[in-house]
Enzyme design. Structure first.
Site, PDB file in Angstrom:
ATOM      1  N   LYS A   1      -2.479  -1.894  -3.259  1.00 21.03           N
ATOM      2  CA  LYS A   1      -3.502  -1.143  -2.800  1.00 21.03           C
ATOM      3  C   LYS A   1      -3.140   0.234  -3.071  1.00 21.03           C
ATOM      4  O   LYS A   1      -2.476   1.153  -2.011  1.00 21.03           O
ATOM      5  CB  LYS A   1      -3.849  -1.497  -1.289  1.00 21.03           C
TER       6      LYS A   1
ATOM      7  N   GLU B   1       0.781  -1.181  -0.080  1.00 18.33           N
ATOM      8  CA  GLU B   1      -0.075  -0.036   0.036  1.00 18.33           C
ATOM      9  C   GLU B   1       0.664   1.363   0.054  1.00 18.33           C
ATOM     10  O   GLU B   1       1.218   1.725   1.144  1.00 18.33           O
ATOM     11  CB  GLU B   1      -0.992   0.089   1.100  1.00 18.33           C
TER      12      GLU B   1
HETATM   13  P1  13P Z   1      -9.455   4.273   3.876  1.00 19.80           P
HETATM   14  O1  13P Z   1     -10.414   3.451   2.620  1.00 19.80           O
HETATM   15  O2  13P Z   1     -10.397   4.813   4.574  1.00 19.80           O
HETATM   16  O3  13P Z   1      -8.705   5.442   3.119  1.00 19.80           O
HETATM   17  O4  13P Z   1      -8.633   3.318   4.457  1.00 19.80           O
HETATM   18  C1  13P Z   1      -7.988   2.176   3.735  1.00 19.80           C
HETATM   19  C2  13P Z   1      -6.727   1.774   4.384  1.00 19.80           C
HETATM   20  O5  13P Z   1      -6.626   0.808   4.885  1.00 19.80           O
HETATM   21  C3  13P Z   1      -5.759   2.961   4.695  1.00 19.80           C
HETATM   22  O6  13P Z   1      -4.619   2.528   5.115  1.00 19.80           O
END
Ligand code: 13P
Length: 338
Positions: free
Chosen positions: A216, A174
């Site tokens: 992600k 991510e």
């Molecule tokens: P949000 O969809 O609220 O951005 O959260 C996703 C997430 O896991 C952020 O690390």
């Protein structure tokens, strides 16, 4: 199940991921907004209510948990990972220790948590986790992100991913380019391209099996303070272009974060992306706020009204499930709200 199969199952067609891994500090902010005290008991009840919803089975392939949650026992008798499995989803766990000030560029952050990670992964596996999450954060200003932040975060993500695959779990990669700021959509495209490029460069150096990963990312979107708004069509076009150019085709699935978009925006934009998806990636959601905001409001109104909390969650899960197939439409939002 091997990691390639886990990665496919987490993001099976029509399903996405529920990010319920808010740290105790982040959930404190969410609870404050609805006037609920940030107690372990309240965190458990809210989360077990979501995980026990009927919408889980059809629309949720995986749930990301926080350290406290994966170790909790529900009031229904099962442990949290057992409850998630019972609803047909795979339990996962956030393993980073947060974004900390980056020495040498103190207005930026580098995500920490590599020390002792091999041992923590063993414990999480034994508790039922089969995938993990690590989030790197980049903010856009005139001078940031620096190459120092792009390189150090990519290196940490790759070392994390190698340890996770060694432990036979799927790493969610991510790299989040934040929406905060007045930059335009082009700037977001440019920065996200640089960030993704460096991530896949490091993942290759660390010999990561990309088929056993999930990306992600953020969508390509103008900054929240930008005067020039973009249509969902433009966001979809720029996002797909950026992913096609910078993400190797072996990556099976891409699951977006919602990043501060409203629930409806997050569904609408994901839907547009899937309507014109001309890649081989399965493209879906890994939303926190985008799946939970309405349910959280209901929890604030009456913590005991399980039916209303689950109704709100089921609706968002279904809307995003449809968006992951390009089958969402605005009128479905109204029908269900009525
Ligand atoms: P949000 O969809 O609220 O951005 O959260 C996703 C997430 O896991 C952020 O690390």
């Amino acid at each position: 199940m091997n990691i390639e199969d886990i990665a496919k199952k987490m993001c099976a067609k029509g399903k996405g991921i529920l990010a319920a891994d808010e740290s105790t500090g982040t959930i404190a902010k969410r609870f404050k907004s609805i006037n609920v005290e940030n107690l372990e008991k309240n965190r458990l009840i809210f989360r077990q209510t979501l995980f026990n919803s009927s919408g889980m089975k059809d629309y949720i392939g995986g749930v990301i948990l926080f350290d406290e949650t994966i170790k909790q026992k529900t009031t229904l008798g099962l442990t949290i990972p057992e409850l998630i499995l019972e609803h047909g989803a795979i339990p996962g766990i956030k393993v980073d220790k947060g974004a900390k000030s980056l020495a040498g560029s103190s207005e930026e952050t580098v995500t920490e948590g590599l020390d002792g990670l091999r041992e923590r992964l063993k414990e999480y596996y034994s508790l039922g986790a089969r995938f993990t999450k690590w989030r790197a954060v980049y903010k856009i200003t005139d001078k940031y992100p620096s190459s120092q932040s792009i390189k150090s975060n990519a290196h940490a993500l790759a070392r994390y991913a190698a340890l996770v695959q060694e432990a036979k779990m799927v790493p969610i990669i991510e790299p989040e380019v934040l929406m905060d700021g007045s930059h335009d959509i082009k700037k977001c495209y440019q920065v996200t391209s640089n960030v993704l490029n460096e991530c896949y460069n490091e993942l290759s150096i660390h010999k990561i099996n990309l088929k056993g990963t999930v990306l992600k990312p953020n969508m390509i979107i103008p900054g929240s303070e930008c005067k020039k708004k973009s249509s969902a069509k433009e966001i979809a076009k720029e996002t797909l272009h950026c992913l096609k150019k910078n993400v190797p085709s072996e990556v099976p699935s891409i699951a977006f974060l919602s990043g501060g978009q409203s629930e409806i925006e997050a569904s609408k934009n994901l839907n547009e992306i899937n309507k014109i998806n001309n890649t081989n990636f399965l493209i879906t959601f890994s939303y926190g706020r985008g799946l939970q905001a309405s349910a959280l409001k209901e929890f604030g109104k009456n913590q005991e009204n399980i039916e209303n909390i689950q109704k709100a969650f089921n609706h968002r899960a279904r809307m995003n499930g449809l968006s992951s197939k390009g089958e969402w439409a605005e009128n479905l939002e109204k029908e269900s709200a009525a």
